[in-house]
Structure formats: C-alpha cells, structure tokens
Write a protein that holds these residues in place. Structure first.
Motif, PDB file in Angstrom:
ATOM      1  N   UNK A   9       0.844  -1.187   0.000  1.00  0.00           N
ATOM      2  CA  UNK A   9       0.000   0.000   0.000  1.00  0.00           C
ATOM      3  C   UNK A   9       0.883   1.242   0.000  1.00  0.00           C
ATOM      4  N   UNK A  10       0.404   2.300  -0.615  1.00  0.00           N
ATOM      5  CA  UNK A  10       1.160   3.554  -0.591  1.00  0.00           C
ATOM      6  C   UNK A  10       1.046   4.184   0.790  1.00  0.00           C
ATOM      7  N   UNK A  11       2.011   5.027   1.087  1.00  0.00           N
ATOM      8  CA  UNK A  11       2.028   5.660   2.409  1.00  0.00           C
ATOM      9  C   UNK A  11       0.746   6.437   2.687  1.00  0.00           C
ATOM     10  N   UNK A  12       0.152   6.983   1.611  1.00  0.00           N
ATOM     11  CA  UNK A  12      -1.049   7.776   1.816  1.00  0.00           C
ATOM     12  C   UNK A  12      -2.213   6.927   2.310  1.00  0.00           C
ATOM     13  N   UNK A  13      -2.150   5.640   2.035  1.00  0.00           N
ATOM     14  CA  UNK A  13      -3.242   4.750   2.439  1.00  0.00           C
ATOM     15  C   UNK A  13      -3.129   4.329   3.902  1.00  0.00           C
ATOM     16  N   UNK A  14      -2.013   4.666   4.537  1.00  0.00           N
ATOM     17  CA  UNK A  14      -1.795   4.274   5.936  1.00  0.00           C
ATOM     18  C   UNK A  14      -2.013   5.461   6.871  1.00  0.00           C
ATOM     19  N   UNK A  15      -2.445   5.156   8.048  1.00  0.00           N
ATOM     20  CA  UNK A  15      -2.487   6.154   9.113  1.00  0.00           C
ATOM     21  C   UNK A  15      -1.300   5.928  10.047  1.00  0.00           C
ATOM     22  N   UNK A  16      -0.989   6.925  10.860  1.00  0.00           N
ATOM     23  CA  UNK A  16       0.065   6.724  11.850  1.00  0.00           C
ATOM     24  C   UNK A  16      -0.344   5.586  12.797  1.00  0.00           C
ATOM     25  N   UNK A  17       0.547   4.625  13.056  1.00  0.00           N
ATOM     26  CA  UNK A  17       0.183   3.510  13.953  1.00  0.00           C
ATOM     27  C   UNK A  17      -0.015   3.996  15.381  1.00  0.00           C
ATOM     28  N   UNK A  18      -0.938   3.370  16.069  1.00  0.00           N
ATOM     29  CA  UNK A  18      -1.143   3.672  17.484  1.00  0.00           C
ATOM     30  C   UNK A  18      -0.088   2.948  18.301  1.00  0.00           C
ATOM     31  N   UNK A  19       0.504   3.591  19.280  1.00  0.00           N
ATOM     32  CA  UNK A  19       1.563   2.931  20.059  1.00  0.00           C
ATOM     33  C   UNK A  19       1.002   1.816  20.935  1.00  0.00           C
ATOM     34  N   UNK A  20       1.748   0.726  21.011  1.00  0.00           N
ATOM     35  CA  UNK A  20       1.434  -0.319  21.973  1.00  0.00           C
ATOM     36  C   UNK A  20       1.842   0.171  23.352  1.00  0.00           C
ATOM     37  N   UNK A  21       1.086  -0.228  24.365  1.00  0.00           N
ATOM     38  CA  UNK A  21       1.369   0.238  25.726  1.00  0.00           C
ATOM     39  C   UNK A  21       2.750  -0.216  26.160  1.00  0.00           C
ATOM     40  N   UNK A  22       3.560   0.717  26.603  1.00  0.00           N
ATOM     41  CA  UNK A  22       4.902   0.419  27.074  1.00  0.00           C
ATOM     42  C   UNK A  22       4.998   0.676  28.571  1.00  0.00           C
ATOM     43  N   UNK A  23       5.709  -0.194  29.269  1.00  0.00           N
ATOM     44  CA  UNK A  23       5.925  -0.011  30.696  1.00  0.00           C
ATOM     45  C   UNK A  23       7.049   0.982  30.950  1.00  0.00           C
ATOM     46  N   UNK A  24       7.329   1.288  32.208  1.00  0.00           N
ATOM     47  CA  UNK A  24       8.407   2.222  32.536  1.00  0.00           C
ATOM     48  C   UNK A  24       9.771   1.666  32.161  1.00  0.00           C
ATOM     49  N   UNK A  25      10.695   2.573  31.873  1.00  0.00           N
ATOM     50  CA  UNK A  25      12.067   2.181  31.552  1.00  0.00           C
ATOM     51  C   UNK A  25      12.833   1.913  32.845  1.00  0.00           C
ATOM     52  N   UNK A  26      13.643   0.873  32.829  1.00  0.00           N
ATOM     53  CA  UNK A  26      14.408   0.528  34.024  1.00  0.00           C
ATOM     54  C   UNK A  26      15.421   1.612  34.366  1.00  0.00           C
ATOM     55  N   UNK A  27      15.452   1.975  35.624  1.00  0.00           N
ATOM     56  CA  UNK A  27      16.468   2.909  36.107  1.00  0.00           C
ATOM     57  C   UNK A  27      17.738   2.150  36.459  1.00  0.00           C
ATOM     58  N   UNK A  28      18.899   2.763  36.310  1.00  0.00           N
ATOM     59  CA  UNK A  28      20.142   2.089  36.709  1.00  0.00           C
ATOM     60  C   UNK A  28      20.217   1.936  38.226  1.00  0.00           C
ATOM     61  N   UNK A  29      20.878   0.876  38.668  1.00  0.00           N
ATOM     62  CA  UNK A  29      21.082   0.670  40.093  1.00  0.00           C
ATOM     63  C   UNK A  29      22.003   1.769  40.631  1.00  0.00           C
ATOM     64  N   UNK A  30      21.712   2.329  41.802  1.00  0.00           N
ATOM     65  CA  UNK A  30      22.539   3.432  42.317  1.00  0.00           C
ATOM     66  C   UNK A  30      23.979   3.007  42.579  1.00  0.00           C
ATOM     67  N   UNK A  31      24.888   3.869  42.213  1.00  0.00           N
ATOM     68  CA  UNK A  31      26.310   3.614  42.426  1.00  0.00           C
ATOM     69  C   UNK A  31      26.696   3.829  43.892  1.00  0.00           C
ATOM     70  N   UNK A  32      27.599   2.990  44.380  1.00  0.00           N
ATOM     71  CA  UNK A  32      28.166   3.136  45.731  1.00  0.00           C
ATOM     72  C   UNK A  32      27.075   3.241  46.801  1.00  0.00           C
ATOM     73  N   UNK A  33      26.057   2.392  46.673  1.00  0.00           N
ATOM     74  CA  UNK A  33      24.960   2.417  47.637  1.00  0.00           C
ATOM     75  C   UNK A  33      25.335   1.736  48.946  1.00  0.00           C
ATOM     76  N   UNK A  34      26.267   0.768  48.898  1.00  0.00           N
ATOM     77  CA  UNK A  34      26.650   0.009  50.079  1.00  0.00           C
ATOM     78  C   UNK A  34      27.976   0.518  50.634  1.00  0.00           C
ATOM     79  N   UNK A  35      28.244   0.289  51.916  1.00  0.00           N
ATOM     80  CA  UNK A  35      29.585   0.536  52.448  1.00  0.00           C
ATOM     81  C   UNK A  35      30.622  -0.273  51.666  1.00  0.00           C
ATOM     82  N   UNK A  36      31.868   0.180  51.717  1.00  0.00           N
ATOM     83  CA  UNK A  36      32.899  -0.226  50.764  1.00  0.00           C
ATOM     84  C   UNK A  36      33.061  -1.738  50.599  1.00  0.00           C
ATOM     85  N   UNK A  37      33.218  -2.490  51.686  1.00  0.00           N
ATOM     86  CA  UNK A  37      33.475  -3.923  51.577  1.00  0.00           C
ATOM     87  C   UNK A  37      32.344  -4.629  50.845  1.00  0.00           C
TER      88      UNK A  37
END
Length: 510
Positions: A9-37
C-alpha cells in the motif's frame, strides 16, 4: 488478492500507527549504595558472573537482614520502629546464574551453621544418652508396682519419679539462621527455637506453592508469614502439641524466580487480597543472556574473603549482643536522616494519591515503601559498623540517602513487576511479533512464518496478538492466493514504522 505477490500500500493509504502500551524504563542501580566492603563484593560478583547488579545487591541485603533481624530494629520516632527483616524477590529468566549468586552470597551463613553443628554434636550425643538412661530408670520405677506399698513408700517412689523427670536434660538445638523450604506449620516451631526469627533463602520460587496450599489441600496458610514481615506477636495453638508463643516474630525472605512465577502468584486471590505481594521488594533487571562474554576474570579472592569476614563478624557480634539478654536494640536516626526519610515518605504519600496517580494502582506495595527504606538504611548502617555495636552510632545521612536511592530504584522495578502481572497476554504477544518483524526488517510476513517463529504460543493466542496489531494499525492483513495450493495470510507492516526507525538511526549517527 489472487496473485502470488502483492504491491505494498502507498504511504497515503496508511495512518500513523497507534503505540502499543509500554511499561516504565528501568532505572540504573545506584552507584556506591553500600559501604565499601559490601559494595566491592556486589560489583565484583555481578561482573565475574555477568549478571545484573540488582540481583547480588538485593540478596546481600537479604543476607544481612537474616543476621540482624533478631538483634536490632530501626527507631524512627519514639512511638514508631521498624524491624530489620526484608522480603526480596529477584526475577530473571532461566539460565541467568541465579543459583550461583545465591550460593556465593549465602556461603558465610552456611559455614556458620556448619560450625555450630560440629561444636554441638558431641554435647547432643552425650545429652541424648543421659536422657535415655533417665527414661529407662523411670520406666523401671513405674513398672515396680505399688500393690501393698505403704503410703510412705508410695510417696517416696513418687518423689523419686518427679525428681528424675525434672532431671531429664533438654537436648541442645543446633542454631539455624535460614531454611530453603518450610511449611507454615513448622515455621513457628523453628522460629521459637531460634530467637523468634528465621529466613527463607532460595534460588527457586517453590515456597509460593507451599504457601498456596501444596501440603494443606489447596488452602493457603499465610498468617504467620504476614505477621513475620511486620514483627508482630504470634500465638499458635496446635491441638495436642504444645502452643507456640512468639513476642516478636521476624521473617526474612530472599528469593529468586522466573518471570512466570509472578504471573502465577498474582493469580492467587489470597496472596493478592491478604497483601502478601505488597510486602516484597522486587527487582526484574534486563537479562544478560545472549550478551555475555563467558571469559571474564574471576572475582579476586580477597574481595570474597573480606565480604565473608564482614558478614561473619556481623553474625558473631549479633550472637554476643543477644547473649547479654538486653533485648532488641534500637538503631536511631540522626536528625538529618530523619528529615530525609520524612521528605521521601511525604513524596511517596503524594504519589499514591489520585491527583498524581503515579503509584495509586499499587498502594498496597507503595504504602510499605517508607518502612522498607528505614529498614534498608538500618542494614546499611550495620554493614558500615560491622566490627562493633552499631547501636553506638546514629544512622547517618549517607546511609539514608543510599536507602532512598535504592527505594527509588525499587519503585521503578515494582511498577514493571505489577504491569507484568496484570499484562494482557494478547498485548505481550503483539509486542513479541512486532519486535521480531522489525528486528528482521520485514516489510511483510506470512502467518505460517510467524507460527514457526512463535511455536510457544497456541494458534488461538497467536491470532489474538495479530488482532491487536491490526487494531493499532501496525499491520494490514491480505489473502495471498497462489495459482496452485491453499491461500496464505500475509501481513504488511505500516511503513511509518520503518520511517521512524530510520529517523532514530539518523539521530544516533549525529
């Protein structure tokens, strides 16, 4: 269509796709969260085994909680304290080396228990022998008969029997810090024998089957577990057996499991309705499978030794403090720590409200987060002062800041976990199909090719995923009728998807 090929199909025959539901993006684990050892050990264990750092970090917290839960609690205000036990659940797919992490982290606990067994076995053997001898003497006295016996003789016999009964020695119990699997009925017994505390540490999720009624005719029995999370008093009446009285039952859990376990336990109405799921601190990091180098250098022996020595010191100090009989110690917050805790607690409270709504759908979990942060801060404090009595120091601002950072990260993981638990299976299948098609740069695909790729899905389930993609205008379905043979279902992908991919690639190259 009646031909073997079709024109897109030509591009004109298409509509913009609806986004699929996405969950939250993973955050990085905090650096130096524990005492040194402990921080160095966690980083090295994650690096040398090529697992996400979240897993060893949370299991180390569970290990320290196992040791300290029966010794201290965190006093937040004069009338409010939190016990120091944690419930941890790490979610990773099979072959993620969960067992390796679990075995390495718990090594000091196993070694301590083994040494206690070796130390007590001679005493246990001797005591058992004494007990048998006394019981045999009692049996002889009782079988001697009382016929024709004077009152004085009878009273003398009764006195001897009571004296012997009172002299029966109690067989020493080998101290136990943790178990892997246990029924709720037996948990109360071993908690009573071990300072009213126990930990369940396992690299499998089998404990959920037991809680769900595996050995009790399908009837869930989770009361003691729930009470053990909050450090509540427990009274268990057991018919013919002696009742159990626990003034402060504390239970730590450090578990790893596969993603399917989450969906299974979330379908249990008792677990959900009674708040079991809201008590766990979850991590569900991205798996490294398929991206591991497999030839990384091992952890330096000195790093592992320092961790094991530090945790062993915590065990020995905890035992010494308990032997003094002073009761549960209080770890107090510094003024700065309290203000930081209060500030974050107020933020959590606002996020649970309908106005912001960020955590309003998981209030059962989020409502316990403030307490969990205080517990984590207390555990970090104990790590920092592992070589001395940590109650001599207030919980400092650095450990509270780290606990808040960890709590922020855990909130992110909890949102993903509960989204996964409630996810519509058709949406998940749709995401899998789209990821496959885009990954192979397919502008179209046949249904039978899709079936071959996703053999794990039933035919009907695969079709529901296809329907989701059609509803979101991501694909268009065609019938391909060859000159000979049966017709094929062909699905054309929305060209806007590829335009977006090219745009993203262009942005990365700039």
């Amino acid at each position: 269509m009646s031909q073997e090929t079709f024109s897109p199909m030509s591009n004109e025959d298409w509509s913009q796709p609806l986004p699929l539901k996405e969950g939250p993006t993973l955050l990085p684990w905090p650096q130096d969260a524990f005492p040194e050892t402990f921080e160095l050990y966690v980083k090295e264990l994650a690096r040398s085994t090529e697992v996400p750092i979240e897993l060893p970090a949370m299991l180390v917290l569970a290990g320290v909680a196992t040791v300290m839960q029966s010794t201290f609690e965190v006093q937040i205000k004069d009338d409010y304290s939190e016990p120091m036990n944690l419930w941890v659940l790490g979610i990773l797919p099979p072959a993620s080396r969960k067992s390796k992490i679990y075995t390495d982290v718990t090594a000091p606990l196993r070694k301590w228990e083994y040494e206690q067994r070796l130390k007590l076995e001679p005493q246990i053997t001797s005591t058992e022998s004494q007990k048998k001898t006394i019981e045999a003497r009692l049996k002889t006295l009782r079988s001697s008969g009382t016929k024709g016996m004077t009152d004085f003789a009878f009273e003398e016999l009764q006195r001897k029997i009571e004296q012997l009964e009172n002299s029966i020695p109690e067989i020493p119990k080998i101290p136990q810090l943790w178990t892997a699997d246990i029924t709720p009925e037996h948990l109360g017994t071993i908690m009573a024998e071990n300072n009213e505390a126990m930990a369940i540490l396992s690299d499998e999720g089998g404990i959920f089957d037991i809680l769900g009624g595996l050995y009790s005719g399908g009837k869930a029995n989770i009361d003691l577990f729930l009470q053990g999370h909050s450090g509540s008093p427990v009274r268990i009446g057991r018919g013919s057996r002696a009742p159990i009285f626990l003034n402060r039952a504390v239970l730590t859990m450090g578990l790893t499991a596969q993603p399917e376990v989450i969906k299974t336990i979330c379908r249990n109405s008792t677990f959900k309705g009674r708040g079991l799921l809201g008590r766990f601190l979850y991590v569900i990091p991205h798996s490294n499978i398929g991206h591991r180098k497999l030839d990384v250098a091992p952890m330096p022996g000195s790093v592992r030794t320092e961790y094991q020595n530090a945790l062993r010191t915590l065990i020995d100090n905890s035992c010494s403090i308990k032997r003094t009989g002073v009761g549960i110690g209080k770890l107090k917050l510094s003024q700065a720590s309290y203000q930081k805790w209060l500030e974050y607690s107020k933020l959590i409270e606002s996020l649970m409200g309908e106005e912001l709504g960020h955590l309003s759908h998981i209030t059962d979990w989020a409502g316990k987060l403030s307490g969990a942060i205080a517990r984590i801060a207390g555990l970090l404090h104990c790590m920092r002062y592992c070589a001395e009595d940590p109650s001599r120091h207030e919980i400092g601002i650095d450990d509270m800041k780290s606990a808040v950072q960890i709590g922020h990260c855990l909130t992110n993981h909890a949102l993903i976990i509960f989204d996964l638990a409630q996810a519509d299976s058709s949406m998940e299948i749709a995401k899998s199909i789209l990821s496959w098609a885009l990954g192979e740069q397919r502008q179209s695909f046949k249904y039978r090719d899709c079936q071959r790729k996703f053999r794990r899905y039933k035919k009907g389930d695969l079709r529901t995923g296809i329907e989701v993609l059609k509803e979101h205008e991501i694909i268009q379905e065609w019938k391909l009728q060859p000159e000979v043979g049966r017709p094929s279902d062909v699905f054309e992908l929305n060209p806007y998807l590829f335009d977006k991919s090219k745009e993203n690639e262009g942005q990365k190259g700039q």
